[in-house]
Design a protein around this motif. Structure first.
Motif, PDB file in Angstrom:
ATOM      1  N   ILE A  41     -16.840  -3.521  -1.797  1.00  0.00           N
ATOM      2  CA  ILE A  41     -16.636  -4.953  -1.647  1.00  0.00           C
ATOM      3  C   ILE A  41     -15.204  -5.102  -0.968  1.00  0.00           C
ATOM      4  CG2 ILE A  41     -16.080  -6.804  -3.511  1.00  0.00           C
ATOM      5  CD1 ILE A  41     -17.756  -5.292  -5.543  1.00  0.00           C
ATOM      6  N   ASN A  42     -15.045  -6.206  -0.243  1.00  0.00           N
ATOM      7  CA  ASN A  42     -13.945  -6.601   0.214  1.00  0.00           C
ATOM      8  C   ASN A  42     -13.656  -8.101  -0.216  1.00  0.00           C
ATOM      9  OD1 ASN A  42     -15.470  -4.828   2.525  1.00  0.00           O
ATOM     10  ND2 ASN A  42     -13.087  -4.874   3.261  1.00  0.00           N
ATOM     11  N   TYR A  43     -12.456  -8.195  -0.778  1.00  0.00           N
ATOM     12  CA  TYR A  43     -12.150  -9.285  -1.503  1.00  0.00           C
ATOM     13  C   TYR A  43     -10.611 -10.005  -0.982  1.00  0.00           C
ATOM     14  CZ  TYR A  43     -12.832 -11.934  -5.690  1.00  0.00           C
ATOM     15  OH  TYR A  43     -13.012 -12.967  -6.715  1.00  0.00           O
ATOM     16  N   ASN A  44     -10.661 -11.169  -0.589  1.00  0.00           N
ATOM     17  CA  ASN A  44      -9.607 -11.482   0.242  1.00  0.00           C
ATOM     18  C   ASN A  44      -9.136 -12.897  -0.678  1.00  0.00           C
ATOM     19  OD1 ASN A  44      -9.707 -10.116   2.547  1.00  0.00           O
ATOM     20  ND2 ASN A  44     -11.226 -11.698   3.271  1.00  0.00           N
ATOM     21  N   LEU A  45      -7.586 -13.047  -0.830  1.00  0.00           N
ATOM     22  CA  LEU A  45      -6.941 -13.960  -1.494  1.00  0.00           C
ATOM     23  C   LEU A  45      -6.380 -14.977  -0.422  1.00  0.00           C
ATOM     24  CD1 LEU A  45      -5.357 -12.462  -4.679  1.00  0.00           C
ATOM     25  CD2 LEU A  45      -7.434 -13.505  -4.313  1.00  0.00           C
ATOM     26  N   LYS A  60     -16.228  -1.939  -7.532  1.00  0.00           N
ATOM     27  CA  LYS A  60     -16.639  -2.732  -8.855  1.00  0.00           C
ATOM     28  C   LYS A  60     -15.738  -3.981  -9.097  1.00  0.00           C
ATOM     29  CE  LYS A  60     -18.909   1.176 -11.166  1.00  0.00           C
ATOM     30  NZ  LYS A  60     -18.898   2.077 -12.154  1.00  0.00           N
ATOM     31  N   ALA A  61     -16.083  -5.141  -9.162  1.00  0.00           N
ATOM     32  CA  ALA A  61     -15.201  -6.290  -9.213  1.00  0.00           C
ATOM     33  C   ALA A  61     -15.428  -6.980 -10.654  1.00  0.00           C
ATOM     34  CB  ALA A  61     -15.205  -7.293  -8.096  1.00  0.00           C
ATOM     35  N   THR A  62     -15.686  -6.387 -11.726  1.00  0.00           N
ATOM     36  CA  THR A  62     -16.068  -6.706 -12.919  1.00  0.00           C
ATOM     37  C   THR A  62     -14.928  -7.778 -13.542  1.00  0.00           C
ATOM     38  OG1 THR A  62     -17.182  -4.565 -13.496  1.00  0.00           O
ATOM     39  CG2 THR A  62     -16.905  -6.379 -15.471  1.00  0.00           C
ATOM     40  N   GLY A  63     -15.413  -9.040 -13.942  1.00  0.00           N
ATOM     41  CA  GLY A  63     -14.220 -10.107 -14.367  1.00  0.00           C
ATOM     42  C   GLY A  63     -13.479 -10.662 -13.255  1.00  0.00           C
ATOM     43  N   ALA A  64     -13.821 -10.402 -12.037  1.00  0.00           N
ATOM     44  CA  ALA A  64     -12.889 -10.872 -10.989  1.00  0.00           C
ATOM     45  C   ALA A  64     -13.036 -12.488 -10.904  1.00  0.00           C
ATOM     46  CB  ALA A  64     -13.384 -10.153  -9.573  1.00  0.00           C
ATOM     47  N   THR A  65     -11.857 -13.231 -10.723  1.00  0.00           N
ATOM     48  CA  THR A  65     -11.656 -14.215 -10.231  1.00  0.00           C
ATOM     49  C   THR A  65     -11.092 -14.686  -9.002  1.00  0.00           C
ATOM     50  OG1 THR A  65      -9.505 -14.660 -11.234  1.00  0.00           O
ATOM     51  CG2 THR A  65     -11.447 -14.746 -12.751  1.00  0.00           C
ATOM     52  N   GLN A  66     -10.899 -15.844  -8.529  1.00  0.00           N
ATOM     53  CA  GLN A  66     -10.793 -16.158  -7.055  1.00  0.00           C
ATOM     54  C   GLN A  66      -9.221 -16.108  -7.073  1.00  0.00           C
ATOM     55  OE1 GLN A  66     -11.999 -20.338  -6.746  1.00  0.00           O
ATOM     56  NE2 GLN A  66      -9.930 -21.047  -7.477  1.00  0.00           N
ATOM     57  N   ASP A  67      -8.400 -15.996  -8.201  1.00  0.00           N
ATOM     58  CA  ASP A  67      -7.111 -15.715  -8.125  1.00  0.00           C
ATOM     59  C   ASP A  67      -6.752 -14.403  -8.450  1.00  0.00           C
ATOM     60  OD1 ASP A  67      -6.387 -18.213  -7.508  1.00  0.00           O
ATOM     61  OD2 ASP A  67      -6.815 -18.797  -9.534  1.00  0.00           O
ATOM     62  N   ASP A  68      -7.631 -13.270  -9.152  1.00  0.00           N
ATOM     63  CA  ASP A  68      -7.382 -12.140  -9.370  1.00  0.00           C
ATOM     64  C   ASP A  68      -8.569 -11.160  -9.391  1.00  0.00           C
ATOM     65  OD1 ASP A  68      -6.274  -9.747 -10.602  1.00  0.00           O
ATOM     66  OD2 ASP A  68      -6.393 -10.498 -12.585  1.00  0.00           O
ATOM     67  N   ALA A  75     -12.640  -3.894 -17.957  1.00  0.00           N
ATOM     68  CA  ALA A  75     -13.072  -2.749 -18.117  1.00  0.00           C
ATOM     69  C   ALA A  75     -14.052  -2.423 -16.858  1.00  0.00           C
ATOM     70  CB  ALA A  75     -13.803  -2.381 -19.544  1.00  0.00           C
ATOM     71  N   GLY A  76     -14.221  -1.294 -16.268  1.00  0.00           N
ATOM     72  CA  GLY A  76     -15.223  -1.180 -15.303  1.00  0.00           C
ATOM     73  C   GLY A  76     -14.553  -1.495 -13.699  1.00  0.00           C
ATOM     74  N   ASN A  77     -13.521  -2.565 -13.849  1.00  0.00           N
ATOM     75  CA  ASN A  77     -13.364  -2.994 -12.464  1.00  0.00           C
ATOM     76  C   ASN A  77     -12.333  -2.136 -11.780  1.00  0.00           C
ATOM     77  OD1 ASN A  77     -11.336  -4.575 -10.568  1.00  0.00           O
ATOM     78  ND2 ASN A  77     -12.294  -6.425 -11.341  1.00  0.00           N
ATOM     79  N   ASN A  78     -12.348  -1.583 -10.559  1.00  0.00           N
ATOM     80  CA  ASN A  78     -11.806  -0.625  -9.724  1.00  0.00           C
ATOM     81  C   ASN A  78     -11.065  -1.362  -8.524  1.00  0.00           C
ATOM     82  OD1 ASN A  78     -13.983  -0.859  -7.974  1.00  0.00           O
ATOM     83  ND2 ASN A  78     -14.411   1.199  -8.444  1.00  0.00           N
TER      84      ASN A  78
END
Length: 281
Positions: A41-45, A60-68, A75-78
């Protein structure tokens, strides 16, 4: 990643495998993340202008938001921060120039690059890791003239210097590279590469850096190369000399003929005898 406004999907079938990529967007419709077939997963802000301020990467982007992208440590977010950008030295309302970037090695170690611009938004210097420093000087037409590198800063020891010269029509006719003593920064001899053009803008002579062996080309009225030469002339080069092979010692020559639609009909190649006397041009 349910807090992202929109998710798009695209699949591609390769053989019997289906490779699918997923996409996520923020409230401004910036594509914030891409999940690739392998799970990366590539995630840009983004800031309000759509400039990328940070890049996160993992699987793993568990619980990710557009700001964080880390989901606040869910848990599980790496997801980890790999790149961070700053524009206009952090001052709002400026031109959007990238002035600092950090490449994160781990959670506490980063490699920073700083970029400086002049009043015309031209990049004038870059200070990077491991004492890397480069600077560029421009003319009034925004063409780079002089490039230099130094050992860490604008006041440090000079490591290299090169210059580009332009003719009245904006064409590069000379590049110069100087020898520099890396201990003292003292400038020594230079290597020069020259190019000559005819009135139509065609290159008629090239003399590479550090060489006495030139290449020359003669053109017909349609701009087609009809004669190409490789040779040398130890006299000081002039524009008049570049337009002719009189008094040149020619080692190789190619002559091309064309039909009425511009297709090459024949090419004749000639080479100088190895034992030809020096007076035989």
């Amino acid at each position: 990643m349910s807090s992202i406004r929109q998710i798009g999907k695209m699949s591609e079938t390769v053989g019997l495998r289906c490779l699918m990529r997923s996409f996520g967007y923020d409230d401004m419709w910036h594509r914030t993340w891409v999940k690739r077939p392998g799970g990366t997963i590539n995630y840009n802000l983004f800031d309000d202008r759509g400039l990328i301020t940070a890049v996160y990467l993992r699987t793993k982007a568990t619980g990710a938001t557009q700001d964080d992208p880390t989901g606040g440590g869910a848990a599980g977010n790496n997801m980890v921060l790999v790149t961070q950008n700053e524009y206009d030295n952090g001052v709002a309302g400026r031109d959007g120039n990238l002035t600092s970037t950090w490449a994160w090695v781990d959670g506490s170690t980063s490699r920073q690059t700083e970029i400086v611009y002049d009043f015309r938004n031209r990049q004038t210097s870059v200070t990077g890791e491991e004492n890397a420093y480069s600077e560029t000087t421009y003319d009034n037409l925004n063409r780079p003239l002089v490039r230099q590198t130094r050992n860490g800063s604008a006041a440090a020891v000079l490591l290299s210097k090169s210059q580009t010269d332009y003719d009245n029509r904006g064409r590069v006719y000379r590049t110069t590279n100087w020898a520099v003593n890396p201990t003292t920064g003292a400038i020594g001899n230079s290597l020069v590469s020259d190019t000559w053009y005819d009135a139509g803008g065609n290159v008629i002579k090239s003399l590479p850096t550090g060489a006495k062996l030139f290449s020359k080309t003669a053109y017909d009225i349609l701009g087609r190369a009809v004669n190409q030469y490789v040779g040398y002339n130890l006299a000081a080069p002039t524009y008049a000399e570049a337009q002719t092979v009189v008094n040149d010692t020619i080692l190789e020559q190619q002559t091309m003929t064309y039909n009425q639609i511009g297709t090459v009909l024949s090419t004749t190649a000639k080479q100088r005898y190895h034992d030809a006397v020096a007076s035989q041009f």
